[in-house]
Design a protein around this motif. Structure first.
Motif, PDB file in Angstrom:
ATOM      1  N   VAL A 187      83.861  22.394 100.346  1.00 53.96           N
ATOM      2  CA  VAL A 187      82.973  23.535 100.126  1.00 53.96           C
ATOM      3  C   VAL A 187      83.789  24.811 100.326  1.00 53.96           C
ATOM      4  CG1 VAL A 187      80.885  22.321 100.892  1.00 53.96           C
ATOM      5  CG2 VAL A 187      82.256  23.603 102.551  1.00 53.96           C
ATOM      6  N   GLY A 188      83.151  25.942 100.128  1.00 54.03           N
ATOM      7  CA  GLY A 188      83.816  27.221 100.361  1.00 54.03           C
ATOM      8  C   GLY A 188      83.589  27.714 101.779  1.00 54.03           C
ATOM      9  N   SER A 189      84.074  28.929 102.030  1.00 54.31           N
ATOM     10  CA  SER A 189      84.040  29.459 103.387  1.00 54.31           C
ATOM     11  C   SER A 189      82.638  29.876 103.831  1.00 54.31           C
ATOM     12  CB  SER A 189      84.993  30.644 103.491  1.00 54.31           C
ATOM     13  OG  SER A 189      86.312  30.205 103.225  1.00 54.31           O
ATOM     14  N   THR A 190      81.834  30.378 102.895  1.00 54.81           N
ATOM     15  CA  THR A 190      80.467  30.769 103.264  1.00 54.81           C
ATOM     16  C   THR A 190      79.658  29.535 103.651  1.00 54.81           C
ATOM     17  OG1 THR A 190      80.565  32.694 101.838  1.00 54.81           O
ATOM     18  CG2 THR A 190      78.372  31.930 102.437  1.00 54.81           C
ATOM     19  N   ASP A 191      79.845  28.453 102.900  1.00 59.61           N
ATOM     20  CA  ASP A 191      79.191  27.188 103.272  1.00 59.61           C
ATOM     21  C   ASP A 191      79.688  26.716 104.636  1.00 59.61           C
ATOM     22  OD1 ASP A 191      77.447  26.664 101.123  1.00 59.61           O
ATOM     23  OD2 ASP A 191      79.067  25.844  99.902  1.00 59.61           O
ATOM     24  N   ASN A 241      80.343  28.496  95.586  1.00 56.80           N
ATOM     25  CA  ASN A 241      80.938  29.690  96.176  1.00 56.80           C
ATOM     26  C   ASN A 241      80.441  30.956  95.491  1.00 56.80           C
ATOM     27  OD1 ASN A 241      82.396  28.131  97.943  1.00 56.80           O
ATOM     28  ND2 ASN A 241      84.333  28.286  96.834  1.00 56.80           N
ATOM     29  N   GLU A 254      87.368  30.347  98.429  1.00 52.96           N
ATOM     30  CA  GLU A 254      86.325  31.306  98.088  1.00 52.96           C
ATOM     31  C   GLU A 254      86.956  32.619  97.624  1.00 52.96           C
ATOM     32  OE1 GLU A 254      82.776  30.561 100.415  1.00 52.96           O
ATOM     33  OE2 GLU A 254      82.703  32.699 100.832  1.00 52.96           O
ATOM     34  N   ALA A 283      77.428  38.396 109.434  1.00 47.69           N
ATOM     35  CA  ALA A 283      76.033  37.941 109.476  1.00 47.69           C
ATOM     36  C   ALA A 283      75.453  38.066 110.891  1.00 47.69           C
ATOM     37  CB  ALA A 283      75.945  36.501 108.987  1.00 47.69           C
ATOM     38  N   THR A 304      77.306  27.325 111.855  1.00 50.36           N
ATOM     39  CA  THR A 304      76.259  28.025 112.603  1.00 50.36           C
ATOM     40  C   THR A 304      75.011  27.163 112.781  1.00 50.36           C
ATOM     41  OG1 THR A 304      77.067  30.044 111.568  1.00 50.36           O
ATOM     42  CG2 THR A 304      74.957  30.198 112.695  1.00 50.36           C
ATOM     43  N   THR A 305      74.629  26.448 111.713  1.00 51.09           N
ATOM     44  CA  THR A 305      73.344  25.739 111.735  1.00 51.09           C
ATOM     45  C   THR A 305      73.481  24.222 111.875  1.00 51.09           C
ATOM     46  OG1 THR A 305      73.316  25.411 109.347  1.00 51.09           O
ATOM     47  CG2 THR A 305      72.385  27.483 110.170  1.00 51.09           C
ATOM     48  N   LEU A 350      73.570  21.842 105.787  1.00 50.20           N
ATOM     49  CA  LEU A 350      73.929  22.475 104.514  1.00 50.20           C
ATOM     50  C   LEU A 350      73.107  21.868 103.381  1.00 50.20           C
ATOM     51  CD1 LEU A 350      75.844  24.689 103.436  1.00 50.20           C
ATOM     52  CD2 LEU A 350      77.406  22.872 102.751  1.00 50.20           C
ATOM     53  N   TRP A 351      72.880  22.690 102.346  1.00 51.57           N
ATOM     54  CA  TRP A 351      72.140  22.180 101.184  1.00 51.57           C
ATOM     55  C   TRP A 351      73.086  21.439 100.243  1.00 51.57           C
ATOM     56  CZ3 TRP A 351      73.127  23.542  96.070  1.00 51.57           C
ATOM     57  CH2 TRP A 351      73.914  24.671  95.863  1.00 51.57           C
ATOM     58  N   CYS A 372      80.721  28.582 107.073  1.00 49.53           N
ATOM     59  CA  CYS A 372      80.090  29.448 108.080  1.00 49.53           C
ATOM     60  C   CYS A 372      78.653  29.007 108.326  1.00 49.53           C
ATOM     61  CB  CYS A 372      80.132  30.898 107.602  1.00 49.53           C
ATOM     62  SG  CYS A 372      79.243  32.017 108.670  1.00 49.53           S
ATOM     63  N   TYR A 373      77.925  28.734 107.250  1.00 45.71           N
ATOM     64  CA  TYR A 373      76.527  28.299 107.371  1.00 45.71           C
ATOM     65  C   TYR A 373      76.470  26.977 108.147  1.00 45.71           C
ATOM     66  CZ  TYR A 373      71.656  27.506 105.944  1.00 45.71           C
ATOM     67  OH  TYR A 373      70.296  27.302 105.931  1.00 45.71           O
TER      68      TYR A 373
END
Lengths: 423, 158
Positions: free
Chosen positions: A142-146, B94, B68, A52, A152-153, A156-157, A148-149
């Motif tokens: 949560v998962g890995s994409t969450d 995910n 994931e 990203a 970074t920020t 989370l939602w 990462c989000y």
């Protein structure tokens, strides 16, 4: 107005999102107090981070990277993954990077190190992140994409969950444990009984539960499908936190007339040693329903039951006794601190004398990684949290989930046994 | 966007340990993971499965671990959509976050049989069982999630 009444979880989420209120089903963007990942899930988040084009993390003090699943490295690929985490931690100067020598199983280590506190909003790229609800935090896997989000920020939602109210009354009998409470509950409501919801524990029985007990109970909230488990903040909790951090925190409590999807009462005095039979955590039986089940292995450890009280419970049974011939009893303290405390209290010596093997901290066999993989048709009684097909090894092996008392008693007899059978 | 393929049917509580066993979690390479996808629940998965096929399951699909790697593995096999009565919540997040199409629909989970040809219209949530000439209305996504899906994953919303 009745619609302003909130559960404890809803209040924490509203606060984290900067809102006056949060209602079930509402989608919110919440600020995070901690983002956690391990040696399996973090590399996926780090790959996403690179892909990203992210350049920085939101707060180097609010990220925890814990090497625990496959360390000390079980093979070359696992070594590569740990190395990737190590390099990322160095690059961004991550304060809470826990490598071999300092690491522990994440969900034992984070509370022990004072990295979670009441009222905080925490995510972790591991399903058992729900453990920290024991300190009155909102905490979820949560998962890995969450991850990462979040990394970074710092946000989370979430979809605001409704809740089940679990009222605990009385106190546990001798030889029954916190593990038996949560197995009993999962047996009652099923592995999706709390799907998308919170499990909010309350009642006079809470005061009789130690922090270790509450951590064990919240740990397995996910096994009922729950988004989080959470306990009210009381003096036991405040003392536990005060001994670990001086960080300021906010206490939240559920409104007395908050709405719940269900109200379940559990009489702790009636809780018996409970075992989850293969291949679902909800497949529970008590010893009046259990016949003669011969076992090959015992595992005492994991993020569910690898804390010092669990090791003491195992030693209480195993001291002066012997592990049965033909049984391998593998004991895995969850953190370095627990490991050292076991040595200092003479627990390690007692367990080794009994014929157990005592490992350094790792998730290892719980998820079929290493350090105790099962062969075809072997049975293991384990203080871990899942007994799905193939979870600890061969698809034709079997895992029976139980408390440290039951696991230790079974190690002595070589068959599924409750402590009362041998004491 | 549409899915069109043959249904491969499973039951309740398909957990992430059978979707991708932890012994393979020493890698996050999608193709390596895909090679072991579903092997502990269905040894014939790879023989049955053709690109574009759908997984149809009962309740609580994806329960267990937060890995994931589970939706990544399914996506990399070429599965076009997973239909289930309900999904475990971490798997649900995910799947959306990495762009694996999923849809909740109890009627479809009951009505579709192994081997049926199924199409899914993601804009309307309408699931069609071509073999049985039946249609089912799937649970539509809230707008917030549609934005993530239309961005091809959460990180593209950064």
């Amino acid at each position: 107005m009745s619609d302003t009444k909130m559960t404890m979880t809803q209040k924490i989420l509203a606060h984290a999102a900067g809102l006056e209120k949060a209602a079930p089903g509402q989608l919110i963007m919440a600020k995070l107090d901690l983002v956690m990942g391990n040696d399996i899930t973090s590399p996926v988040a780090m790959n996403a981070f690179e892909k990203a084009g992210c350049k920085s993390v939101f707060d180097k003090d609010k990220i925890a990277l814990i090497m625990d699943h496959f360390v000390p490295n079980k093979d070359i690929k696992a070594a590569q993954q740990a190395k990737q985490c190590r390099e990322f931690a160095a690059r961004f100067d991550i304060t809470n990077f826990y490598d071999v020598g300092k690491m522990g199983i994440e969900h034992a280590l984070i509370p022990e190190a004072g990295l979670c506190a009441p009222g905080e909003c925490i995510i972790g790229a591991d399903s058992h992140t729900c453990t920290y609800g024991a300190v009155g935090a909102f905490s979820t896997g949560v998962g890995s994409t969450d991850m990462c989000y979040g990394m970074t920020t710092g946000k989370l939602w979430f979809k605001v969950p409704s809740a089940l109210k679990i009222e605990l009354k009385g106190r546990l009998p001798k030889w029954s444990a916190a593990k038996d409470i949560i197995l009993h509950l999962i047996g009652m409501i099923g592995v999706d009984g709390a799907l998308y919801r919170s499990l909010e524990f309350c009642g006079d029985g809470v005061a009789a539960l130690s922090m270790e007990d509450r951590l064990c109970i919240c740990n397995m909230a996910i096994e009922a499908g729950a988004k989080n488990g959470i306990f009210p903040v009381d003096d036991i909790c405040r003392k536990y936190i005060a001994e670990r951090t001086d960080r300021k925190y906010t206490e939240f409590s559920a409104d007395e007339d908050a709405a719940y999807d269900k109200h379940i009462i559990i009489e702790l005095d009636k809780i018996k040693p409970t075992v989850s039979f293969p291949h679902l955590p909800s497949n529970t039986k008590t010893f009046d329903e259990i016949g003669d089940i011969k076992i090959d292995q015992c595992v005492i450890g994991s993020c569910t039951n690898g804390r010092i009280e669990d090791m003491r419970a195992a030693a209480e049974i195993l001291s002066g006794r012997q592990v049965a011939d033909g049984v391998r009893c593998i004991v895995i303290p969850a953190t370095q601190k627990v490991y050292l405390q076991m040595i200092n209290e003479g627990i390690t010596q007692a367990l080794v004398n009994a014929g157990c093997v005592v490992s350094t901290p790792t998730c290892g066999p719980c998820l079929g990684g290493y350090m105790g993989i099962l062969a075809e048709n072997e049975r293991c009684v384990s203080t871990t949290n899942r007994n799905f097909v193939g979870r600890m090894g061969h698809t034709k092996s079997e895992v029976y989930l139980a408390s440290p008392y039951v696991a230790a008693a079974s190690a002595v007899t070589g068959r599924l046994s409750c402590p009362q059978d041998i004491i | 966007m549409k899915a069109d393929g043959k249904a491969i049917k499973y039951g309740n509580n398909v957990d992430t340990d059978v979707i991708i066993p932890a012994r393979y979690l020493n890698t996050s390479d999608p193709q390596e993971l895909a090679a072991h996808c579903m092997e502990d629940i269905d040894k014939d998965f790879h023989q049955k499965m053709h690109t574009g096929d759908l997984i149809v399951a009962q309740a609580n699909f994806g329960c267990g671990s937060s890995r994931e790697h589970a939706p990544m593995a399914i996506k990399a096999t070429g599965v076009s959509c997973v239909i289930a009565k309900t999904f475990a919540r971490i798997f649900y997040r995910n799947a959306i976050n990495i762009g694996l199409p999923i849809i909740e629909c109890a009627e479809a989970a009951d009505g579709i049989e192994d081997g049926d040809r199924v199409t899914v219209d993601f804009d309307t949530g309408v699931i069609t069982n071509v073999t049985k000439n039946e249609t089912y209305q799937g649970q539509p996504f809230p707008e917030f999630l549609i934005n993530i899906i239309n961005s091809s994953g959460l990180l593209n919303t950064l």
